[in-house]
Design an enzyme around this catalytic site. Structure first.
Site, PDB file in Angstrom:
ATOM      1  N   ASP A   8      17.449-120.125  22.200  1.00 26.28           N
ATOM      2  CA  ASP A   8      16.496-119.492  23.114  1.00 26.28           C
ATOM      3  C   ASP A   8      17.255-118.884  24.294  1.00 26.28           C
ATOM      4  O   ASP A   8      17.984-119.580  25.003  1.00 26.28           O
ATOM      5  CB  ASP A   8      15.505-120.553  23.605  1.00 26.28           C
ATOM      6  CG  ASP A   8      14.434-119.987  24.518  1.00 26.28           C
ATOM      7  OD1 ASP A   8      14.197-118.766  24.464  1.00 26.28           O
ATOM      8  OD2 ASP A   8      13.836-120.762  25.289  1.00 26.28           O
ATOM      9  N   ASP A 103      13.309-113.095  22.092  1.00 28.21           N
ATOM     10  CA  ASP A 103      14.380-113.854  22.759  1.00 28.21           C
ATOM     11  C   ASP A 103      14.692-115.209  22.127  1.00 28.21           C
ATOM     12  O   ASP A 103      15.359-116.038  22.749  1.00 28.21           O
ATOM     13  CB  ASP A 103      14.044-114.045  24.239  1.00 28.21           C
ATOM     14  CG  ASP A 103      12.780-114.869  24.453  1.00 28.21           C
ATOM     15  OD1 ASP A 103      12.067-115.147  23.466  1.00 28.21           O
ATOM     16  OD2 ASP A 103      12.496-115.232  25.605  1.00 28.21           O
ATOM     17  N   GLU A 104      14.262-115.436  20.904  1.00 32.18           N
ATOM     18  CA  GLU A 104      14.540-116.739  20.286  1.00 32.18           C
ATOM     19  C   GLU A 104      14.556-116.640  18.766  1.00 32.18           C
ATOM     20  O   GLU A 104      13.925-115.765  18.171  1.00 32.18           O
ATOM     21  CB  GLU A 104      13.498-117.778  20.719  1.00 32.18           C
ATOM     22  CG  GLU A 104      12.087-117.435  20.291  1.00 32.18           C
ATOM     23  CD  GLU A 104      11.068-118.497  20.663  1.00 32.18           C
ATOM     24  OE1 GLU A 104      11.388-119.695  20.557  1.00 32.18           O
ATOM     25  OE2 GLU A 104       9.937-118.117  21.030  1.00 32.18           O
TER      26      GLU A 104
END
Length: 392
Positions: A8, A103-104
């Site tokens: 993350d 974003d992960e």
């Protein structure tokens, strides 16, 4: 046993903005829209120390932090950094990844590890590789299923690594967390559970609470019960790596029914949809237009076409058609455009080449003669024409 990572990127939008403009580093930063109705999309850890957080109205954030620097979104940069994030993991670690959001992602490193220590070292390696490649900190969870890896990545932020493999790890790191921290349990369910004194994740594991879980969580009660016990899915879903739809929206500074203003916005949104569609090498069949009215109610209208489309002209033509047929003259505060029912451009080419192809009769006759000749020479009726098999 599987070895999985949940990776993350920390304060992603704000971190990208700091890379774009290094002069704002070490200052409180929030990324948000330009209008008075905007909320915080992302903020750095300095801003968080003042109590600023995502989804907070801007006026409230400024009350908490008077020196807060407000930055407008740069979505093209976020996409660029997200692509570099995934590229780095694929090149430096493994291409067995499940993209969860911009974003992960999850990564399956089972083939690279013999034990939890190996998995931790893999996490440490990729954390450094990502930071060196894009100058963004990450938090990584390491475990044997996706739920525990996801929960572990939230424990040490920023730039932390947490492993969960033993029963002691689950009891010490997971069970004493409040229900609100549990992945996949929402705010409303949390409030209902709290009414029955189910406040911590370990409370989900008690047999006496099962009737309450069934009542509040309905068909999902067993999933959350098993998660609390450390039981979860360890298979990555690679279908997440391609978007199922592409859309974008924008809020007007003031509520409007001005056709020229709305058309201009719709053109810009359609252009953004087109650029993302081209980048992902996709085509779509369904055009969507969403509007939000002055009373905050919203609705979406869709148009499914006969053929797949991918050009800007086709997107804006159909989006405008939907708007004019459903919303013209109405006062709105937000408009969005999107495309769904997506397929790879390669798939479209293949279908164009082979779908509904019917060979000329002369070709069919020649094939029959050829197969008959071969079967005669072999002395056995073994070779068949595909169309004959389909008839059977």
């Amino acid at each position: 046993m599987k070895f999985l990572l949940h990776i993350d990127m920390n304060a992603f939008f704000a971190s990208v903005e700091e890379n774009i403009n290094p002069s704002i580093k070490n200052k409180p930063v929030a990324v948000c829209g330009k209008t008075k109705r905007s909320v915080v999309s992302s903020c750095n850890y300095i801003a968080r120390s003042f109590g600023v957080k995502a989804a907070m109205p801007i006026y409230m954030a400024l009350k908490l932090c008077k020196n807060l620097i407000l930055i407008d979104h740069h979505f093209d940069q976020y996409k660029k950094y997200s692509n570099l994030f995934i590229k780095t993991i694929c090149e430096k670690l493994t291409n067995k990844i499940e993209i969860m959001s911009i974003d992960e992602c999850f990564a399956d490193i089972t083939s690279l590890c013999k034990n939890p220590k190996d998995a931790y070292n893999c996490a440490l390696k990729i954390q450094k590789e990502i930071f060196n490649a894009i100058n963004i900190q990450t938090s990584i969870g390491v475990s044997y299923n996706k739920f525990l890896a996801k929960m572990a990545s939230d424990i040490k932020k920023p730039m932390g690594i947490t492993s969960i493999f033993s029963q002691d790890d689950i009891e010490n790191l997971i069970w004493n967390q409040p229900i609100k921290n549990m992945f996949l349990i929402g705010e409303s369910s949390t409030k209902e559970l709290n009414k029955y004194n189910i406040n911590l994740i370990k409370d989900l594991t008690y047999q006496k609470n099962i009737p309450i879980l069934k009542k509040i969580l309905h068909k999902n009660w067993q999933l959350h019960y098993q998660h609390a016990l450390g039981i979860g899915n360890d298979e990555l879903d690679y279908s997440h790596n391609k978007p199922k739809s592409i859309s974008c929206s924008s809020t007007f500074l003031n509520d409007t029914n001005d056709l020229e203003e709305i058309s201009y916005m719709l053109k810009n949104l359609s252009l953004e949809v087109f650029e993302r569609l081209k980048e992902e090498e996709l085509k779509g069949k369904t055009i969507n237009v969403i509007v939000k009215f002055a009373d905050f109610s919203s609705t979406i209208k869709s148009l499914t076409l006969k053929e797949y489309i991918s050009t800007y002209e086709e997107i804006i033509f159909n989006a405008s058609k939907i708007y004019e047929e459903n919303f013209i003259g109405k006062t709105i505060r937000l408009i969005g455009a999107g495309i769904s029912n997506l397929i790879s451009t390669n798939s479209v080419i293949n279908s164009m080449l082979f779908d509904d192809y019917k060979p000329p009769q002369k070709v069919k006759d020649n094939l029959k003669d050829l197969t008959a000749q071969i079967n005669d020479e072999l002395g056995i009726d073994i070779l068949k024409i595909g169309t004959e098999l389909l008839k059977k």
